[in-house]
Design an enzyme around this catalytic site. Structure first.
Site, PDB file in Angstrom:
ATOM      1  N   HIS A 216       0.817  -1.217   0.000  1.00 12.10           N
ATOM      2  CA  HIS A 216       0.000   0.000   0.000  1.00 12.10           C
ATOM      3  C   HIS A 216       0.849   1.265   0.000  1.00 12.10           C
ATOM      4  CE1 HIS A 216       0.456  -0.585   4.460  1.00 12.10           C
ATOM      5  NE2 HIS A 216       0.523   0.729   4.446  1.00 12.10           N
TER       6      HIS A 216
ATOM      7  N   SER B 153       4.732   1.713   8.036  1.00 13.73           N
ATOM      8  CA  SER B 153       4.368   0.733   7.008  1.00 13.73           C
ATOM      9  C   SER B 153       5.573   0.380   6.141  1.00 13.73           C
ATOM     10  CB  SER B 153       3.271   1.297   6.107  1.00 13.73           C
ATOM     11  OG  SER B 153       2.080   1.467   6.816  1.00 13.73           O
TER      12      SER B 153
END
Length: 438
Positions: free
Chosen positions: A82, A204
């Site tokens: 992502h 992330s």
């Protein structure tokens, strides 16, 4: 800037992951037993922290974000999918990679990525089980300076008993602050790791690693995000578990071509039988440019065995007598395995076309969603279709040069297959990560 962590999204036709009441209750009950992690600012100049990179990303929407990544080869970075394809901002158009950043102090060069890719299930459907990706750098210089992690598919016993670390560039800290966490993996399943380390935006793509018996820093997972209750309370942090399919995808990126100053145009493979003397020679090289002869037994993993320099006319030659039957090719020194040079071979060896093989590097392992990540060692579109059919799959997705995912349906009429064939007119030269669908 901050990265945007995705909410759960499942591809049509794929089974929904269990994120319901039973899992929520189990996580809440386990919460009282979970170990509290140890948090500390990481020494970004030391190993392995210098192998962790800040990613500054521009998306197709014009939006910007930041994530963390980790070196997994001399010119390859691993991260979360992502970070490269945002559910809200679309695909990344530009990624800047900076390792070992400490505030505004950057001991290593900051480089622009040459290319990047994620899996078809994430890029197309935002399927959380396949939320990982890779970035290819323009040369080996950065990775050779920082070093890189190894990848390890940890067993259940290793995950249960081990102590693990992660470090990332959190968005809630001063810019350039690399913060590390040490703690336990509290739970896991076939796709995910669960832990309570208070990860947040910017983390992330961070590696979750341990140190193996040989002293290597082995990544067993990738920080993804967190699960929340209906009221918005964080129940657990969540990471991608490194399994064999994930490992195959990440390692296939090690063969992605870099941008080389000496980049010959025609890849040529040579198969030389054991005990047969042969001369492998290349032509059309820049005068006095460095070249190397590489050897492979499977057309996927290549090792340099001899080096040389082209003459004033751009010719280079290597004399070999292999102990076992192997494939050989000539490459520019410092280039990726895909940058092979035009050449001829004499002395009993046989020449094979670029990307010969037409098979997968390992048997496909299909998950619950009838999807398998696998490495195609190279070949024509027809060879790919035959390999897909032999694996019992109905179709295969591959990413073209523009970053668009193309589907090849097995046995479909030619007009249906035409867009895929047009996207890959020369087939596949070298190892390519593809996604099979049953």
């Amino acid at each position: 800037m901050e990265s945007k962590m995705p909410t759960s999204a499942v591809a049509p036709g794929l089974p929904r992951l269990r994120r319901g009441r039973s899992l929520t209750l189990a996580l809440l009950l386990l919460g009282v037993l979970w170990m509290q992690p140890t948090v500390a600012r990481a020494a970004s100049a030391d190993a392995p922290y210098r192998m962790i990179v800040l990613l500054q990303i521009t998306y197709r929407s014009g939006g910007e974000g930041a994530c963390t990544g980790f070196m997994l080869g001399p010119h390859t970075v691993g991260t979360a999918g992502h970070c490269l394809v945002s559910p809200t901002d679309g695909a990344a158009t530009k990624v800047r990679v900076t390792p070992g950043l400490d505030g505004l102090d950057s001991p290593y060069a900051s480089v622009q990525a040459a290319s990047f890719s994620t899996t078809v299930p994430w890029g197309t459907f935002q399927d959380n089980r396949y939320d990982f990706g890779t970035i290819t750098l323009p040369s080996d210089a950065l990775g050779n300076a920082t070093g890189w992690f190894t990848i390890h598919s940890a067993s259940s016993s290793e995950l249960t008993s081990g102590t693990f670390l992660t470090a990332g560039y959190r968005a809630d800290r001063t810019f350039g602050t690399l913060e590390g966490v040490t703690g336990a993996i509290n739970n896991f399943d076939a796709y995910f790791l669960y832990y309570r380390w208070n990860t947040t935006h910017g983390d992330s793509g961070s590696p979750i690693w341990t140190q193996d018996a040989a002293g290597r820093y082995a990544v067993v997972g990738i920080v993804k995000g967190y699960l929340v209750s209906g009221s918005g309370a964080v129940l657990t942090d969540e990471g991608i578990r490194i399994t064999a399919p994930v490992e195959n995808f990440l390692l296939s990126a090690l063969s992605a071509p870099t941008v080389s100053a000496a980049q010959p145009s025609i890849p040529t493979l040579f198969s030389v039988p054991a005990g047969q003397p042969a001369t492998v020679s290349g032509a059309g090289w820049p005068a006095s440019s460095a070249a190397a002869l590489q050897q492979s037994s499977d057309l996927v993993h290549w090792s340099p065995i001899l080096s040389g320099t082209s003459d004033a006319q751009g010719n280079v030659a290597f004399r070999i007598t292999p102990a076992v039957t192997s494939y050989y090719r000539i490459v520019a020194v410092g280039a990726a395995p895909g940058d092979a040079g035009q050449g001829v071979v004499t002395g009993g060896a046989t020449t094979e076309p670029p990307g010969a093989g037409g098979r997968f590097a390992s048997p496909p392992v299909f998950g619950a969603g009838s999807v398998a990540q696998v490495v195609f060692v190279g070949g024509t579109v027809q060879q790919l279709e035959a390999a897909v059919s032999a694996a019992g799959a109905r179709g295969v997705w591959s990413q073209d040069a523009a970053g668009t995912y193309r589907l090849l349906a097995v046995g479909a009429p030619s007009f249906v297959q035409a867009p895929f064939v047009a996207a890959f007119p020369n087939g596949f030269v070298g190892a390519t990560a593809v996604t099979l669908v049953r």
